[in-house]
Design an enzyme around this catalytic site. Structure first.
Site, mmCIF file in Angstrom:
data_model
loop_
_atom_site.group_PDB
_atom_site.id
_atom_site.type_symbol
_atom_site.label_atom_id
_atom_site.label_comp_id
_atom_site.label_asym_id
_atom_site.label_seq_id
_atom_site.Cartn_x
_atom_site.Cartn_y
_atom_site.Cartn_z
ATOM 1 N N ASN A 84 0.875 -1.176 0.000
ATOM 2 C CA ASN A 84 0.000 0.000 0.000
ATOM 3 C C ASN A 84 0.912 1.227 0.000
ATOM 4 O O ASN A 84 1.457 1.613 1.037
ATOM 5 C CB ASN A 84 -0.882 -0.046 1.256
ATOM 6 C CG ASN A 84 -1.860 1.103 1.320
ATOM 7 O OD1 ASN A 84 -1.837 2.001 0.467
ATOM 8 N ND2 ASN A 84 -2.707 1.078 2.330
ATOM 9 N N LYS A 104 3.258 0.708 3.197
ATOM 10 C CA LYS A 104 2.827 -0.321 4.151
ATOM 11 C C LYS A 104 2.900 -1.648 3.425
ATOM 12 O O LYS A 104 2.546 -1.719 2.241
ATOM 13 C CB LYS A 104 1.370 -0.091 4.553
ATOM 14 C CG LYS A 104 1.182 0.716 5.792
ATOM 15 C CD LYS A 104 -0.190 0.409 6.363
ATOM 16 C CE LYS A 104 -0.928 1.678 6.645
ATOM 17 N NZ LYS A 104 -2.337 1.521 6.869
ATOM 18 N N ARG A 164 -2.568 -2.092 -3.394
ATOM 19 C CA ARG A 164 -3.799 -1.344 -3.146
ATOM 20 C C ARG A 164 -3.760 -0.074 -3.996
ATOM 21 O O ARG A 164 -2.794 0.678 -3.948
ATOM 22 C CB ARG A 164 -3.884 -0.960 -1.681
ATOM 23 C CG ARG A 164 -5.084 -0.093 -1.429
ATOM 24 C CD ARG A 164 -5.155 0.356 0.003
ATOM 25 N NE ARG A 164 -6.354 1.145 0.195
ATOM 26 C CZ ARG A 164 -6.410 2.218 0.957
ATOM 27 N NH1 ARG A 164 -5.343 2.632 1.610
ATOM 28 N NH2 ARG A 164 -7.528 2.875 1.088
ATOM 29 N N HIS A 198 -13.309 2.395 0.405
ATOM 30 C CA HIS A 198 -13.346 1.317 1.407
ATOM 31 C C HIS A 198 -13.988 0.048 0.832
ATOM 32 O O HIS A 198 -14.464 -0.806 1.582
ATOM 33 C CB HIS A 198 -14.153 1.705 2.667
ATOM 34 C CG HIS A 198 -13.548 2.785 3.494
ATOM 35 N ND1 HIS A 198 -14.312 3.751 4.118
ATOM 36 C CD2 HIS A 198 -12.269 3.056 3.815
ATOM 37 C CE1 HIS A 198 -13.529 4.571 4.784
ATOM 38 N NE2 HIS A 198 -12.274 4.176 4.610
ATOM 39 N N ARG A 220 -12.088 14.676 8.895
ATOM 40 C CA ARG A 220 -12.876 15.104 7.725
ATOM 41 C C ARG A 220 -14.302 15.426 8.145
ATOM 42 O O ARG A 220 -14.898 14.699 8.943
ATOM 43 C CB ARG A 220 -12.914 13.990 6.670
ATOM 44 C CG ARG A 220 -11.620 13.840 5.909
ATOM 45 C CD ARG A 220 -11.675 12.665 4.950
ATOM 46 N NE ARG A 220 -10.677 11.672 5.312
ATOM 47 C CZ ARG A 220 -10.633 10.435 4.847
ATOM 48 N NH1 ARG A 220 -11.539 10.010 3.987
ATOM 49 N NH2 ARG A 220 -9.695 9.607 5.219
ATOM 50 N N MET A 246 -10.975 8.383 18.667
ATOM 51 C CA MET A 246 -12.169 8.040 19.429
ATOM 52 C C MET A 246 -11.847 7.583 20.851
ATOM 53 O O MET A 246 -12.609 7.831 21.776
ATOM 54 C CB MET A 246 -12.971 6.965 18.679
ATOM 55 C CG MET A 246 -14.337 6.704 19.233
ATOM 56 S SD MET A 246 -15.396 8.190 19.352
ATOM 57 C CE MET A 246 -16.156 8.238 17.739
ATOM 58 N N GLY A 291 -11.385 0.456 13.081
ATOM 59 C CA GLY A 291 -10.892 0.651 14.456
ATOM 60 C C GLY A 291 -11.985 1.031 15.447
ATOM 61 O O GLY A 291 -12.045 0.505 16.562
ATOM 62 N N GLU A 335 -8.184 -5.954 5.101
ATOM 63 C CA GLU A 335 -8.052 -5.548 3.702
ATOM 64 C C GLU A 335 -6.862 -6.225 3.028
ATOM 65 O O GLU A 335 -6.914 -6.560 1.843
ATOM 66 C CB GLU A 335 -7.932 -4.015 3.615
ATOM 67 C CG GLU A 335 -9.250 -3.329 3.963
ATOM 68 C CD GLU A 335 -9.106 -1.833 4.175
ATOM 69 O OE1 GLU A 335 -8.713 -1.445 5.286
ATOM 70 O OE2 GLU A 335 -9.383 -1.071 3.245
HETATM 71 P P1 AMP Z 1 -8.462 2.668 11.820
HETATM 72 O O1 AMP Z 1 -8.341 3.836 10.882
HETATM 73 O O2 AMP Z 1 -9.374 1.571 11.312
HETATM 74 O O3 AMP Z 1 -7.155 2.142 12.343
HETATM 75 O O4 AMP Z 1 -9.230 3.236 13.129
HETATM 76 C C1 AMP Z 1 -8.729 4.294 13.903
HETATM 77 C C2 AMP Z 1 -9.790 4.716 14.901
HETATM 78 O O5 AMP Z 1 -10.167 3.598 15.732
HETATM 79 C C3 AMP Z 1 -9.320 5.830 15.842
HETATM 80 O O6 AMP Z 1 -10.333 6.808 15.983
HETATM 81 C C4 AMP Z 1 -9.161 5.087 17.166
HETATM 82 O O7 AMP Z 1 -9.387 5.935 18.260
HETATM 83 C C5 AMP Z 1 -10.273 4.064 17.065
HETATM 84 N N1 AMP Z 1 -10.074 3.019 18.080
HETATM 85 C C6 AMP Z 1 -9.083 2.098 18.140
HETATM 86 N N2 AMP Z 1 -9.204 1.380 19.286
HETATM 87 C C7 AMP Z 1 -10.281 1.883 19.967
HETATM 88 C C8 AMP Z 1 -10.929 1.582 21.209
HETATM 89 N N3 AMP Z 1 -10.469 0.611 22.007
HETATM 90 N N4 AMP Z 1 -12.019 2.302 21.562
HETATM 91 C C9 AMP Z 1 -12.481 3.292 20.763
HETATM 92 N N5 AMP Z 1 -11.922 3.621 19.582
HETATM 93 C C10 AMP Z 1 -10.845 2.932 19.188
#
Ligand code: AMP
Length: 400
Positions: free
Chosen positions: A11, A18, A88, A177, A238, A282, A329, A384
């Site tokens: 990627n 990556k 990707r 996605h 965003r 989050m 996530g 993915e």
């Molecule tokens: P990704 O782009 O799929 O890696 O997701 C990133 C997002 O997942 C970020 O906003 C993280 O804060 C959230 N995230 C990862 N672990 C947790 C968790 N245990 N509780 C809440 N949000 C999470």
């Protein structure tokens, strides 16, 4: 005896690569890693394999040198048995409705799509070209984020704009996605015990970028992202949907230029903007909300309300509702976001099992609805890289 096949998934970003080495007979990657800050004195290569993580400085390395550095690692981990490379690619335009073998013609077509994804496709091409130079004897395959959504009907992909913008300039909704939505929806259909024929599923991919998708008969029929990955849901930084007149309003009242407005909407908005600049993450927002932070509380509320509204809108595209899938996530880890979102979807008959919802965090997956007759609700970890490897193998099998 069937031979294990191994695919290196790449990627490529503008200053990073990556990678993951995937075996077709095991769900977890054999080797994963990241080369980042390429083209700078701080360039580094980090990788994890066999339960341990290592790191190497590669000062000044570009994409090709980073790949040349990781070549011996990949060859050692694959024990000489690499079958091909899967790349990707973010945008395949209308040309690509599935993965394709990389040839001079398909490379030219990806390059021609770059105006639709000026940040992503040129970066993906950098990774592809470097990898083709470093692995010249292996077949290379491109897997597109947009491809799964090429089954959208015109009523879902056309904007209410003059026709020439679509016909001559490709202005339409493409969606992104797709690799994730496809992977988790196939997993959900397989685990649900329900038939794919006639099925209807909603999917929420919630990571730093976030989108919803409606999947009928296993095919994408609508999705929340559009011409670019800015449309739709509230995301980490965003804005998602705003009034299209906002651009003109900011230009007229604040004198802002288009690059300034682009930066605002892509990098300073979303959860970060709503929380008063506290965080785009989050986890941080959930903690701050528990501590009574007003901005974090608002950010979580807006995120979940807009997500619920989008899912309700997506349901218009389905013949019936078999289930809802959370992934990414946030989708895989935030019981709070799932609870707040599903609570606003009671008109669709969705009901959570509180204990099952609380249990599905940190890699725990499973069904979290409170049983029939409510539609099923699933937490499914996206993968993915594995989907890209499987698509690569399928293309190689079809075009040996
Ligand atoms: P990704 O782009 O799929 O890696 O997701 C990133 C997002 O997942 C970020 O906003 C993280 O804060 C959230 N995230 C990862 N672990 C947790 C968790 N245990 N509780 C809440 N949000 C999470």
């Amino acid at each position: 005896m069937t031979r294990t096949r191994q695919i290196l998934v790449i990627n490529g970003g503008s200053s990073s690569i990556k990678f993951a080495l995937i075996r077709d007979d095991q769900p977890e990657a054999v080797l994963t890693g990241l080369a980042e800050r390429l083209g700078t004195a701080e360039a580094r290569l980090r990788w994890t394999g066999n339960g341990s993580t290592a790191e190497q400085a590669i000062a000044g390395a570009d994409h090709a040198r980073a790949l040349a550095t990781l070549l011996p690692l990949v060859e050692a981990a694959a024990a000489g048995g690499l079958t091909g490379i899967g790349h990707r690619v973010v945008h395949g335009g209308e040309r690509f409705s599935g993965a394709c073998r990389l040839t001079p013609e398909t490379l030219a077509a990806i390059r021609a799509t770059s105006p639709l994804a000026p940040l992503h496709n040129p970066a993906n091409l950098l990774g592809i070209e470097a990898a083709m130079a470093v692995f010249p004897s292996l077949p290379h395959v491109a897997v597109f984020d947009t491809a799964f959504h090429q089954t959208l009907p015109a009523r879902a992909y056309r904007y209410a704009l003059p026709e020439f913008l679509y016909q001559e300039h490709g202005v339409r909704r493409y969606g992104f996605h797709g690799t994730s939505h496809r992977y988790v929806s196939q997993q959900a259909i397989a685990r649900s015990g329900l038939a794919e024929a006639g099925s209807g599923w909603l999917c929420a991919h919630l990571g730093n970028g976030a989108s919803t998708c409606a999947i009928a008969d296993g095919r994408s029929v609508d999705t929340s992202m559009g011409l670019t990955p800015l449309e739709g849901l509230v995301m980490g930084t965003r804005s998602g949907d705003v009034d299209p007149n906002l651009h003109g309003h900011l230009a007229r009242t604040l004198g802002w230029s288009l690059p300034e407005i682009d930066r605002l909407l892509n990098h300073e908005s979303g959860l970060l903007g709503l929380s008063g600049g506290l965080s785009n993450d989050m986890r941080t927002l959930e903690q701050a909300r528990a501590d009574g932070h007003a901005g974090a509380t608002l950010a979580v509320e807006v995120f979940c309300y807009r997500l619920a509204k989008s899912l309700a809108a997506m349901s218009c595209a389905l013949p019936r509702l078999d289930g809802l899938i959370f992934t990414g996530g946030i989708g895989e880890n935030s019981a709070l976001v799932r609870e707040r979102t599903v609570a606003q979807l009671h008109l669709l008959g969705l009901r959570l099992d509180a204990a099952a919802n609380a249990r599905c965090i940190r890699g725990e997956q499973g069904r979290i609805d409170n049983g029939s007759p409510s539609p099923q609700i699933w937490v499914i970890a996206t993968n993915e890289e594995r989907q890209i490897a499987l698509d690569t193998l399928a293309v190689l099998a079809a075009t040996p």
